[in-house]
Design an enzyme around this catalytic site. Structure first.
Site, mmCIF file in Angstrom:
data_model
loop_
_atom_site.group_PDB
_atom_site.id
_atom_site.type_symbol
_atom_site.label_atom_id
_atom_site.label_comp_id
_atom_site.label_asym_id
_atom_site.label_seq_id
_atom_site.Cartn_x
_atom_site.Cartn_y
_atom_site.Cartn_z
ATOM 1 N N ARG A 46 0.811 -1.221 0.000
ATOM 2 C CA ARG A 46 0.000 0.000 0.000
ATOM 3 C C ARG A 46 0.850 1.281 0.000
ATOM 4 O O ARG A 46 0.357 2.358 -0.218
ATOM 5 C CB ARG A 46 -0.979 -0.010 1.173
ATOM 6 C CG ARG A 46 -0.347 0.201 2.520
ATOM 7 C CD ARG A 46 -1.339 -0.053 3.623
ATOM 8 N NE ARG A 46 -1.153 -1.426 4.101
ATOM 9 C CZ ARG A 46 -1.722 -1.905 5.186
ATOM 10 N NH1 ARG A 46 -2.564 -1.188 5.865
ATOM 11 N NH2 ARG A 46 -1.475 -3.136 5.587
ATOM 12 N N HIS A 172 8.130 -22.596 7.579
ATOM 13 C CA HIS A 172 9.517 -22.484 7.080
ATOM 14 C C HIS A 172 10.440 -23.532 7.699
ATOM 15 O O HIS A 172 11.496 -23.822 7.154
ATOM 16 C CB HIS A 172 10.064 -21.060 7.235
ATOM 17 C CG HIS A 172 10.442 -20.665 8.631
ATOM 18 N ND1 HIS A 172 9.535 -20.287 9.570
ATOM 19 C CD2 HIS A 172 11.651 -20.596 9.228
ATOM 20 C CE1 HIS A 172 10.165 -19.988 10.688
ATOM 21 N NE2 HIS A 172 11.461 -20.164 10.526
ATOM 22 N N ASP A 229 2.056 -19.980 18.277
ATOM 23 C CA ASP A 229 3.102 -19.421 17.412
ATOM 24 C C ASP A 229 4.129 -20.477 16.997
ATOM 25 O O ASP A 229 4.666 -20.416 15.899
ATOM 26 C CB ASP A 229 3.806 -18.273 18.158
ATOM 27 C CG ASP A 229 4.861 -17.585 17.307
ATOM 28 O OD1 ASP A 229 4.526 -17.160 16.188
ATOM 29 O OD2 ASP A 229 6.031 -17.491 17.749
ATOM 30 N N HIS A 234 5.616 -25.430 13.811
ATOM 31 C CA HIS A 234 6.984 -25.949 13.684
ATOM 32 C C HIS A 234 7.218 -27.222 14.515
ATOM 33 O O HIS A 234 7.772 -28.202 14.026
ATOM 34 C CB HIS A 234 8.010 -24.895 14.106
ATOM 35 C CG HIS A 234 7.826 -23.562 13.443
ATOM 36 N ND1 HIS A 234 7.420 -23.426 12.137
ATOM 37 C CD2 HIS A 234 7.981 -22.292 13.906
ATOM 38 C CE1 HIS A 234 7.345 -22.135 11.832
ATOM 39 N NE2 HIS A 234 7.674 -21.432 12.888
HETATM 40 C C1 BG6 Z 1 8.202 -17.970 13.486
HETATM 41 C C2 BG6 Z 1 7.611 -17.487 14.771
HETATM 42 O O1 BG6 Z 1 7.302 -18.792 12.801
HETATM 43 O O2 BG6 Z 1 9.385 -18.728 13.766
HETATM 44 C C3 BG6 Z 1 8.622 -16.652 15.542
HETATM 45 O O3 BG6 Z 1 6.465 -16.715 14.497
HETATM 46 C C4 BG6 Z 1 9.902 -17.430 15.746
HETATM 47 O O4 BG6 Z 1 8.088 -16.252 16.790
HETATM 48 C C5 BG6 Z 1 10.405 -17.978 14.424
HETATM 49 O O5 BG6 Z 1 10.859 -16.570 16.326
HETATM 50 C C6 BG6 Z 1 11.580 -18.913 14.629
HETATM 51 O O6 BG6 Z 1 12.153 -19.204 13.397
HETATM 52 P P1 BG6 Z 1 13.714 -19.483 13.263
HETATM 53 O O7 BG6 Z 1 13.886 -19.877 11.844
HETATM 54 O O8 BG6 Z 1 14.397 -18.193 13.633
HETATM 55 O O9 BG6 Z 1 14.023 -20.566 14.239
#
Ligand code: BG6
Length: 481
Positions: A46, A172, A229, A234
């Site tokens: 935006r 991720h 979160d 993860h």
């Molecule tokens: C994210 C979370 O998905 O993963 C964050 O929202 C977290 O809170 C992060 O810090 C951790 O990712 P990585 O790759 O830094 O271990």
């Protein structure tokens, strides 16, 4: 590798994710010659920027270092479009995409990466759907996919105008090399695969410990917490890869089927097997840091957990009655993500006394930092007696592969371009993971919260130690080998 050219739309292009992860990941793919000028990037946001303003915002000229000439080439294919999500100018978006398509030779292929608040999905999804210029359409969703089961279902409804095979839900962690390596370890190596079960494993520990706090994300995090979160996505993904049975084949369906089966087999977690925590002030290294309640946009009397530890069981043949201890937290003393399989001691009388005082063998998958795999075992001390010491077989991943390393987002974007969904969360996994987390949240609401209960920079709240000690076991200390 030859990928079909595509236009890559990034919605939310002035966000932190686009700047820190997505554009650098695309540039890495460019450097690796996996993408070229036939993959134009349309940054959509935006802010009233020109292309030059956007490049300035990216601030990559210096970061490109010795790759500055490549960056200068790559940035030519980055385009910028101002787009108001509240009051969308659909025509200008369509025109811009059609214009890019006319000279990129991308056959109308479109990837739309939604790095925007889920609140805007309702507006943006039909617009994307409507831009039909003849090629494939793939939509990438950043996490969180919903904030509980109900909202995740609603979101899934909204996305139903696309087929499941067009939807890429990002986690991720699935792009991290050592997370991917779990399957290689287990299914390509009998030395690990054959003992990966209740006959040999005493228990499993999964830890993701972070030194960072919530930074500028207090507003989001205070409505989320460690369960939503980190655990919902993860940690449950790591658990599923660690615990799943071998898939029938190497295709995306079999693999994702087996992962969901793990979640379905998790026995109801007892309230006494859950520990929550929230950090108070303390120090990380030499820096003093505030407690969670004093972070920006966090409520003064917040009861949001920044730490969770729990014990669970997976009711299937492979893992009968073997506990999995799982923990994650922010502002802990060490940044580390690990899976540890602690093995049973051998049932032999031969060395019984000599073994008793030593730690059991342990297989460690070090996801980050210093990625690698470690196997601890007992070795004989030289001399006439059978006396033992603990020794390690250590595989250092960056020592072998540093030059060819892939960052998680780079790999995941590559997979989207390749149309392979294996490394993305399927809806049934997300649905089940929210059921688990909703259930945990309901249970933890009954637990009185005397927060803060751990100091920033510590190993977490004391009750997390009791959780495992009551089973005569202990957490492996961070960086234990
Ligand atoms: C994210 C979370 O998905 O993963 C964050 O929202 C977290 O809170 C992060 O810090 C951790 O990712 P990585 O790759 O830094 O271990």
């Amino acid at each position: 590798m030859s990928l079909k050219p595509s236009i890559i739309n990034i919605f939310g292009a002035t966000g932190d994710l686009a700047k820190r992860k997505l554009i650098p990941a695309l540039f890495s793919l460019y450097k690796k010659k996996i993408i070229n000028e036939k993959f134009p990037v349309l940054a959509i946001s935006r802010r009233d920027y020109s292309k030059e303003d956007y490049l300035e915002f990216l601030d990559f000229d210096e970061k490109a270092g010795s790759y500055k000439p490549e960056w200068d080439e790559f940035k030519k294919q980055i385009h910028y479009l101002k787009f108001d999500f509240k009051n969308p100018d659909t025509e200008s978006l369509k025109n811009k995409i059609t214009e890019l398509n006319s000279y990129c030779n991308c056959a109308g292929n479109l990837i739309s990466y939604l790095a925007i608040s889920p609140g805007f999905f309702e507006v943006i999804l039909p617009i994307i759907k409507d831009i039909n210029i003849g090629g494939y359409q793939r939509v990438v969703f950043e996490k969180p996919f919903g904030f509980d089961l109900k909202s995740a279902k609603q979101l899934n409804e909204k996305t139903s105008m696309f087929e499941e095979n067009q939807i890429y839900r990002i986690d991720h962690y699935l792009g991290k090399e050592l997370v991917r390596n779990i399957l290689t370890m287990r299914f390509a190596n009998p030395v690990f695969g054959n003992i990966w079960n209740a006959d040999y494993v005493d228990h499993v520990q999964i830890t993701v410990s972070e030194t960072v706090g919530v930074g500028s994300r207090g507003g989001y995090y205070d409505n989320s917490g460690a369960l939503k979160d980190m655990l919902q996505n993860h940690l449950l993904q790591i658990l599923a890869l660690t615990a799943m049975d071998p898939p029938d084949s190497n295709d995306e369906k079999s693999l994702r089927d087996e992962k969901t089966k793990v979640l379905n087999a998790i026995r109801e977690i007892k309230q006494e097997d859950i520990v929550l925590g929230q950090y108070g002030e303390g120090s990380i290294g030499d820096s003093k840091v505030p407690g969670y309640k004093n972070e920006g946009s966090v409520s003064d009397n917040s009861e949001t957990e920044t730490y969770v530890a729990l014990k669970l069981f997976i009711d299937n043949e492979r893992w009968k009655n073997i506990p999995f201890y799982i923990r994650t937290g922010k502002r802990l003393g060490v940044k580390s993500a690990e899976v540890n399989l602690v093995l049973k001691k051998p049932e032999t009388n031969l060395f019984k006394d000599n073994i008793e005082n030593h730690s059991p063998n342990c297989i460690t998958i070090r996801i980050q930092p210093d990625e690698g795999i470690n196997v601890s075992f007992l070795a004989k001390i030289p001399g006439p007696e059978y006396e033992f010491t603990e020794a390690n077989l250590n595989f250092c991943h960056p020592c072998l592969f540093a030059i060819n390393s892939w960052e998680a987002y780079e790999l995941l974007i590559q997979e989207v371009l390749d149309g392979d969904q294996t490394l993305f969360a399927r809806w049934d996994f997300i649905e089940k993971s929210w059921k688990i987390v909703d259930n945990l949240i309901e249970k933890t609401q009954r637990i009185p919260k005397t927060f803060p209960n751990y100091r920033a920079g510590s190993q977490g709240p004391k009750p997390a130690n009791f959780l495992i000690k009551k089973d005569n076991r202990s957490w492996l200390s961070f960086l234990h080998y």
